[in-house]
Scaffold this motif. Structure first.
Motif, short mmCIF file in Angstrom:
data_model
loop_
_atom_site.label_atom_id
_atom_site.label_comp_id
_atom_site.label_asym_id
_atom_site.label_seq_id
_atom_site.Cartn_x
_atom_site.Cartn_y
_atom_site.Cartn_z
N SER A 340 3.48 1.92 13.47
CA SER A 340 3.17 2.02 12.04
C SER A 340 3.84 0.90 11.25
O SER A 340 3.25 0.35 10.32
N SER A 341 5.08 0.54 11.61
CA SER A 341 5.76 -0.53 10.89
C SER A 341 5.10 -1.88 11.13
O SER A 341 4.99 -2.71 10.22
N ARG A 344 1.87 -1.94 9.12
CA ARG A 344 2.17 -2.14 7.71
C ARG A 344 2.50 -3.60 7.43
O ARG A 344 2.01 -4.19 6.46
N ALA A 372 -2.37 -1.80 -0.18
CA ALA A 372 -1.35 -0.75 -0.30
C ALA A 372 -2.00 0.62 -0.50
O ALA A 372 -1.53 1.62 0.05
N LEU A 375 -3.29 1.94 2.81
CA LEU A 375 -2.19 2.44 3.64
C LEU A 375 -1.69 3.79 3.14
O LEU A 375 -1.37 4.68 3.94
N LEU A 382 4.21 7.01 3.56
CA LEU A 382 4.72 5.69 3.22
C LEU A 382 5.20 5.61 1.78
O LEU A 382 5.96 4.71 1.44
N PHE A 388 8.22 0.34 3.13
CA PHE A 388 6.92 0.09 2.52
C PHE A 388 7.08 -0.46 1.10
O PHE A 388 6.38 -1.40 0.71
N SER A 391 8.07 -4.01 1.38
CA SER A 391 6.95 -4.85 1.79
C SER A 391 6.03 -5.16 0.62
O SER A 391 5.60 -6.30 0.42
#
Length: 561
Positions: A340-341, A344, A372, A375, A382, A388, A391
């Motif tokens: 998942s990271s 992302r 975003a 996601l 998140l 997140f 990011s």
């Protein structure tokens, strides 16, 4: 015809070399040229509304989701009534009303999806079991590489789990009921020493008896402690086994590099953090280089930009070049592992560098908001993930100020190195207020450390990826790329350790909103100083204008007295 001028030949060679460098500099400027149009910020309120709904869904707060939906519905009704009664068209007022209406509609739709998720009986039972610390038989698929786990005292069994491993998995079934809700799909699996490390290979389907739990500070992440050795239901597919073999060959070679440089190489190329010790993490944190300990948006951006620049250098149009960059980024994510990271980081970096490929600066913020929002719709947890938020903040800073900062730095250096230094500088400056809010401390050497390490990140990523692909095929060719990559990680570790040992590497900072505001003011001051250094003529002209203005002031006599 006279003899050739041999004395002037070196001069002509140097002139041709300088002309070649100038031509490449101008070509790089044209490739990365983005129109200086005003950023379109109309999607930001909608993204923030969806962020709020996702946070309420993650906290499993039914009243808050219902209240947000009611507020959105009321705003939608009022705005529609205002638009119908408006007689004279006003572009500025109409644009504001349309933006507010779009945000309220997004708030209503997001609340509706959140209520559907909260009313899912399977998801509610999983969350209830996690809150109660219940023991369940689950079926899951491993999606992330295994990492070392800390010893844990089991509250019910009374035994102490040794130094085991931990991995990210997707919950497929609990008991006899399948799970399809993304809110409860991700689970952090913790195994004791009885769980073999190979059992947690990416793509393995397991059946295990686990104790579910959910930490108050991380309500969107489930955790499961394996109570006995899990049963392997299905081994990884052929593709996953092939990719696992490639990663294993690289890890076996990197194991020969002792200490922190080897750990840094494994983290930057494969996202492997099994060798990261507490001292290593402390040094990287105090110098602001924690993002280099694993695959981050910087690595994804380097892969995307390298493919994009290579395609553009072959005179491909922007759209095919961008498609090639996205395809290469997708292959990079598959090779590393669809954690998942990593997903992302890939989405955020593609959103930031997609602006460079498209050539339209006004699309940067809308593309970031759409990415975003997608996601958040896919994984609402998140919304409470600090990574997140960092990011999104870093990507927004790069989109807004990346190229202006590169233009400022290009006044004192070539454009290529200026762009390479501008991206980490802008990202670190944008993330500093949020970092202070999360951890009230100041790392004065974070910006110098990122500036010094930035030229080495791209060689590590590209050479490491090349060695990763070549080592299983040819050891000689793989070593030709692996060795320079290890030299670069050694240099990065030397920079981090040297700066961490300087006095004042970590300073206390005011906590809360006051610390966040002061850090934001400090970032603005840094940007102003860089602008002044890049425009000494304008600074001198402003000083002369201010001096003349004060000289014309009729009260100057009083000031003199």
């Amino acid at each position: 015809m006279g003899p050739p001028d041999r004395a002037g030949r070196p001069v002509r060679i140097l002139q041709r070399f300088l002309l070649t460098l100038r031509d490449r500099e101008e070509r790089l400027r044209r490739v990365l040229e983005v129109s200086r149009s005003v950023q379109d910020v109309r999607l930001i309120p909608g993204m923030l509304a969806l962020w709020a709904v996702s946070a309420a869904v993650t906290w499993r707060s039914f009243p808050h989701v219902l209240a947000l939906g009611a507020v959105g519905g009321a705003l939608t009704t009022v705005l529609l009534a205002v638009q119908r009664t408006r007689r004279e068209p006003d572009r500025s007022r109409g644009g504001f009303l349309n933006t507010a209406l779009l945000s309220s509609v997004i708030l209503v739709l997001g609340s509706a999806l959140g209520l559907i998720r909260l009313m899912d009986p399977v998801g509610s039972s999983v969350i209830a079991a996690a809150d109660a610390g219940a023991v369940r038989t689950v079926e899951l698929v491993v999606t992330g590489p295994a990492e070392p786990s800390e010893p844990e005292q089991s509250p019910a069994e009374g035994d102490r789990c040794g130094q085991g491993c931990m991995a990210t998995a997707v919950l497929q079934r609990i008991g006899d009921r399948g799970v399809s809700n993304p809110v409860v799909a991700q689970i952090r699996l913790r195994c004791s020493t009885a769980c073999p490390h190979d059992t947690l290979a990416v793509g393995t389907r397991l059946e295990a008896l686990v104790r579910l739990s959910r930490k108050p500070e991380r309500p969107g992440r489930l955790e499961g402690t394996v109570l006995r050795a899990p049963l392997v239901l299905q081994a990884p597919s052929r593709l996953e086994s092939f990719l696992g073999g490639i990663r294993t060959s690289f890890l076996q070679r990197s194991a020969a590099i002792p200490g922190e440089p080897g750990s840094l190489l494994e983290g930057m190329v494969l996202g492997e953090r099994s060798r990261n010790g507490p001292g290593f993490i402390a040094v990287m944190t105090s110098t602001g280089l924690t993002h280099l300990t694993a695959v981050s948006g910087a690595n994804c951006s380097i892969v995307f930009a390298a493919i994009l620049l290579g395609a553009r250098s072959l005179s491909l149009p922007r759209v095919p070049a961008a498609a090639a960059g996205l395809a290469g980024l997708g292959a990079f994510v598959i090779l590393i592992g669809p954690d998942s990271s990593v997903l992302r980081a890939a989405v955020m970096s593609a959103a930031a560098l997609g602006v460079l490929a498209g050539g339209h600066g006004a699309r940067g913020i809308p593309l970031l908001c759409v990415s975003a929002s997608c996601l958040l719709l896919t994984e609402p947890a998140l919304s409470l993930d600090p990574g997140f938020a960092l990011s999104v903040t870093a990507t927004g800073g790069i989109v807004l100020a990346g190229r202006p900062m590169a233009r400022l730095l290009s006044r004192i250096m070539p454009y290529g190195p200026a762009l390479m230094l501008a991206i980490p500088l802008v990202a670190q400056t944008a993330c500093s207020p949020l970092l202070v809010l999360l951890q009230p401390q100041l790392t004065p050497y974070a910006v110098p450390a990122n500036l010094l390490a930035a030229p080495l990140v791209a060689p590590v990523t590209l050479l490491g990826m090349g060695a990763l692909l070549l080592l299983p095929v040819s050891t000689v060719l793989g070593e030709m790329l692996f060795v320079p990559a290890s030299w670069c990680t050694t240099a990065i570790w030397g920079i981090a350790r040297s700066l961490a040992e300087l006095p004042g590497a970590v300073l206390d900072w005011p906590p809360g909103p006051w610390g966040m505001a002061t850090m934001a003011s400090l970032g603005v001051l840094e940007c102003a100083i860089l602008w002044a250094l890049a425009h000494p003529g304008k600074v001198a002209a402003a000083y002369r204008w201010l001096h003349r203005s004060l000289a014309r002031n009729p009260r100057r006599g009083a000031l003199r007295s």
